[in-house]
Design an enzyme around this catalytic site. Structure first.
Site, short mmCIF file in Angstrom:
data_model
loop_
_atom_site.label_atom_id
_atom_site.label_comp_id
_atom_site.label_asym_id
_atom_site.label_seq_id
_atom_site.Cartn_x
_atom_site.Cartn_y
_atom_site.Cartn_z
N GLU A 127 87.53 -56.06 -57.75
CA GLU A 127 88.73 -56.13 -56.89
C GLU A 127 89.04 -54.83 -56.16
O GLU A 127 90.19 -54.38 -56.15
CB GLU A 127 89.93 -56.61 -57.72
CG GLU A 127 89.68 -57.97 -58.35
CD GLU A 127 90.81 -58.43 -59.28
OE1 GLU A 127 91.85 -57.77 -59.35
OE2 GLU A 127 90.61 -59.48 -59.94
N ASN A 169 82.65 -57.86 -57.99
CA ASN A 169 83.42 -59.09 -58.25
C ASN A 169 84.78 -59.02 -57.57
O ASN A 169 85.47 -58.00 -57.66
CB ASN A 169 83.61 -59.20 -59.78
CG ASN A 169 84.19 -60.52 -60.24
OD1 ASN A 169 83.69 -61.58 -59.88
ND2 ASN A 169 85.25 -60.46 -61.04
N HIS A 205 89.62 -68.37 -57.82
CA HIS A 205 90.90 -68.88 -58.31
C HIS A 205 91.50 -69.70 -57.17
O HIS A 205 92.07 -69.14 -56.23
CB HIS A 205 91.83 -67.73 -58.70
CG HIS A 205 91.30 -66.89 -59.83
ND1 HIS A 205 91.17 -67.40 -61.12
CD2 HIS A 205 90.88 -65.61 -59.89
CE1 HIS A 205 90.69 -66.43 -61.90
NE2 HIS A 205 90.50 -65.35 -61.18
N GLU A 232 85.13 -66.76 -62.03
CA GLU A 232 86.42 -66.95 -62.72
C GLU A 232 87.08 -68.25 -62.26
O GLU A 232 88.29 -68.31 -62.03
CB GLU A 232 87.37 -65.76 -62.44
CG GLU A 232 86.79 -64.42 -62.84
CD GLU A 232 87.75 -63.25 -62.64
OE1 GLU A 232 88.97 -63.47 -62.43
OE2 GLU A 232 87.29 -62.10 -62.70
N ASP A 234 88.99 -71.45 -61.52
CA ASP A 234 90.07 -72.33 -61.97
C ASP A 234 90.74 -72.89 -60.73
O ASP A 234 90.77 -72.22 -59.69
CB ASP A 234 91.06 -71.65 -62.94
CG ASP A 234 91.60 -70.31 -62.47
OD1 ASP A 234 91.57 -70.02 -61.26
OD2 ASP A 234 92.09 -69.55 -63.33
O1 G3I Z 1 97.39 -58.08 -75.89
C1 G3I Z 1 98.76 -57.96 -75.50
C2 G3I Z 1 99.66 -58.34 -76.64
O2 G3I Z 1 99.48 -57.42 -77.67
C3 G3I Z 1 101.11 -58.35 -76.13
O3 G3I Z 1 101.94 -58.79 -77.16
C4 G3I Z 1 101.24 -59.26 -74.92
C5 G3I Z 1 102.65 -59.24 -74.36
O4 G3I Z 1 102.65 -59.43 -72.98
O5 G3I Z 1 100.37 -58.84 -73.94
C6 G3I Z 1 99.01 -58.88 -74.33
O6 G3I Z 1 98.19 -58.44 -73.28
C7 G3I Z 1 98.05 -59.35 -72.20
C8 G3I Z 1 96.57 -59.69 -72.06
O7 G3I Z 1 96.39 -60.49 -70.92
C9 G3I Z 1 96.02 -60.44 -73.27
O8 G3I Z 1 96.67 -61.66 -73.42
C10 G3I Z 1 98.57 -58.69 -70.95
O9 G3I Z 1 99.97 -58.51 -71.04
C11 G3I Z 1 98.23 -59.53 -69.75
O10 G3I Z 1 98.56 -58.80 -68.58
C12 G3I Z 1 96.76 -59.84 -69.73
O11 G3I Z 1 96.52 -60.69 -68.63
C13 G3I Z 1 95.17 -60.76 -68.21
C14 G3I Z 1 95.06 -60.29 -66.78
O12 G3I Z 1 93.73 -60.44 -66.34
C15 G3I Z 1 95.47 -58.84 -66.62
O13 G3I Z 1 95.28 -58.41 -65.31
C16 G3I Z 1 94.72 -62.19 -68.33
O14 G3I Z 1 94.66 -62.56 -69.72
C17 G3I Z 1 93.34 -62.37 -67.70
O15 G3I Z 1 93.03 -63.73 -67.63
C18 G3I Z 1 93.34 -61.79 -66.30
O16 G3I Z 1 92.06 -61.91 -65.77
C19 G3I Z 1 91.88 -61.44 -64.44
C20 G3I Z 1 90.48 -60.89 -64.36
O17 G3I Z 1 90.27 -59.91 -65.33
C21 G3I Z 1 90.19 -60.33 -62.96
N1 G3I Z 1 90.47 -61.32 -61.94
C22 G3I Z 1 91.80 -61.93 -62.00
C23 G3I Z 1 92.05 -62.54 -63.38
C24 G3I Z 1 93.39 -63.23 -63.42
O18 G3I Z 1 94.46 -62.32 -63.27
#
Ligand code: G3I
Length: 300
Positions: A127, A169, A205, A232, A234
């Site tokens: 990105e 990516n 997405h 990715e 969806d």
């Molecule tokens: O692990 C912590 C946990 O300890 C805490 O309690 C909780 C509270 O918010 O947060 C948890 O972390 C989260 C993490 O996912 C694991 O669940 C983060 O806040 C959250 O921001 C994070 O989101 C991820 C996101 O990327 C971050 O940018 C999504 O799961 C993940 O699906 C998403 O994936 C991205 C790709 O990497 C790149 N392309 C876009 C895609 C969608 O945004």
């Protein structure tokens, strides 16, 4: 074939899913993962904040858990991701200039070396391009270290793990538009100058049918001499089943489209809360989109 992975394999492709280490103890989840998919991308566990929470101290427990699962069950692995403006650890967010550049290089070297030999393809850089009409780079702390940061990242990854395919990516690149053309121009430049790049990931997405030039866009990148992958996937919306089928058809029509990854398994696993964009419902049952995807993989 009767599963996504087996049907894709019959066409010389893989079919993968993003996986969260914390869900590997959920029997419904791992049951679907092991039955249907033959590739895994860790959803968060290989990102910079997860693997280097404090500078120079590396933490691989959750990523290694996914790697072990993949190896035990015959899944290939996509590494995600070595350099990104988002999900940086706090210590890196506060850095700039040569200190940040050196930190990025060390991070890539350490992480790619740790997983050396186990990764089919790395999303080396994620990105880095801006949305909208300009076709240029996104402003970020990494970009402000110099416009060459992307090629430095790729050269560093190649040196650390010469056997892994190295991908760029991004999202909103699923048709021919200013953003995808900016990336296209970068890949063409890298190929002409011998900067190591092997593949381009199209996150996909989507909020309905892919654009009419989705396949043509994949093909123009393939024609540069790189593999293309749907990384990715969806899809929300009422025409979800048709949209999934169209994406599969486009990939199968491009010989260098080597595989498709959906960004989660059940709707309840998706980052797109409430949009139900995946192939299995929250109980783990196959949706209409699953059937259309499987049929598209088996067609022709
Ligand atoms: O692990 C912590 C946990 O300890 C805490 O309690 C909780 C509270 O918010 O947060 C948890 O972390 C989260 C993490 O996912 C694991 O669940 C983060 O806040 C959250 O921001 C994070 O989101 C991820 C996101 O990327 C971050 O940018 C999504 O799961 C993940 O699906 C998403 O994936 C991205 C790709 O990497 C790149 N392309 C876009 C895609 C969608 O945004």
């Amino acid at each position: 074939g009767t599963t996504l992975g087996a049907s894709a394999a019959e066409k010389g492709r893989y079919f993968g899913a993003a996986v969260a280490a914390g869900k590997l103890g959920d029997g419904t989840y791992t049951g679907i993962l092991n039955r249907e998919f033959n590739s895994i991308t860790p959803e968060n566990e290989m990102k910079w904040d997860a693997t280097e929470p404090s500078q120079g101290r590396f933490s691989y427990t959750n990523a290694d858990r996914i790697v072990a699962h993949a190896q035990a069950n015959g899944h290939r692995l996509r590494g995600h991701t070595l350099a990104w403006h988002s999900q940086q650890p706090g210590w890196a967010q506060g850095m700039s200039g040569s200190a940040l550049r050196n930190a990025m290089v060390n991070h890539i070297t350490q992480v790619a070396t740790h997983f050396k030999g186990k990764i089919y393809a790395w999303d080396v850089v994620n990105e880095a391009f801006a949305d909208g009409g300009g076709g240029g780079r996104r402003d970020s702390n990494l970009q402000r270290t110099g416009n060459d940061w992307i090629e430095v990242a790729f050269r560093t990854a190649r040196a650390a793990d010469p056997g892994a395919k190295l991908c760029y990516n991004d999202y909103n690149t699923d048709g021919i538009n200013a953003k995808s053309t900016g990336i296209y121009n970068m890949v063409r430049d890298f190929k002409s100058r011998g900067v190591p790049i092997d593949c381009v990931g199209f996150q996909s997405h989507l909020g309905g049918l892919p654009s009419g030039d989705y396949q043509a866009n994949l093909q123009r990148f393939a024609d540069l001499g790189v593999d293309v992958q749907i990384t990715e996937l969806d899809i929300s919306g009422s025409n979800q089943a048709q949209a999934y089928a169209n994406v599969v058809k486009a990939c199968l029509a491009v010989s260098r489209c080597t595989g498709i990854t959906v960004w989660g398994i059940r709707d309840s696993d998706s980052w797109r809360t409430g949009e139900n964009p995946l192939l299995f419902n929250s109980s783990g049952a196959k949706k209409a989109a699953y059937t259309s995807t499987l049929n598209a993989l088996n067609a022709g």
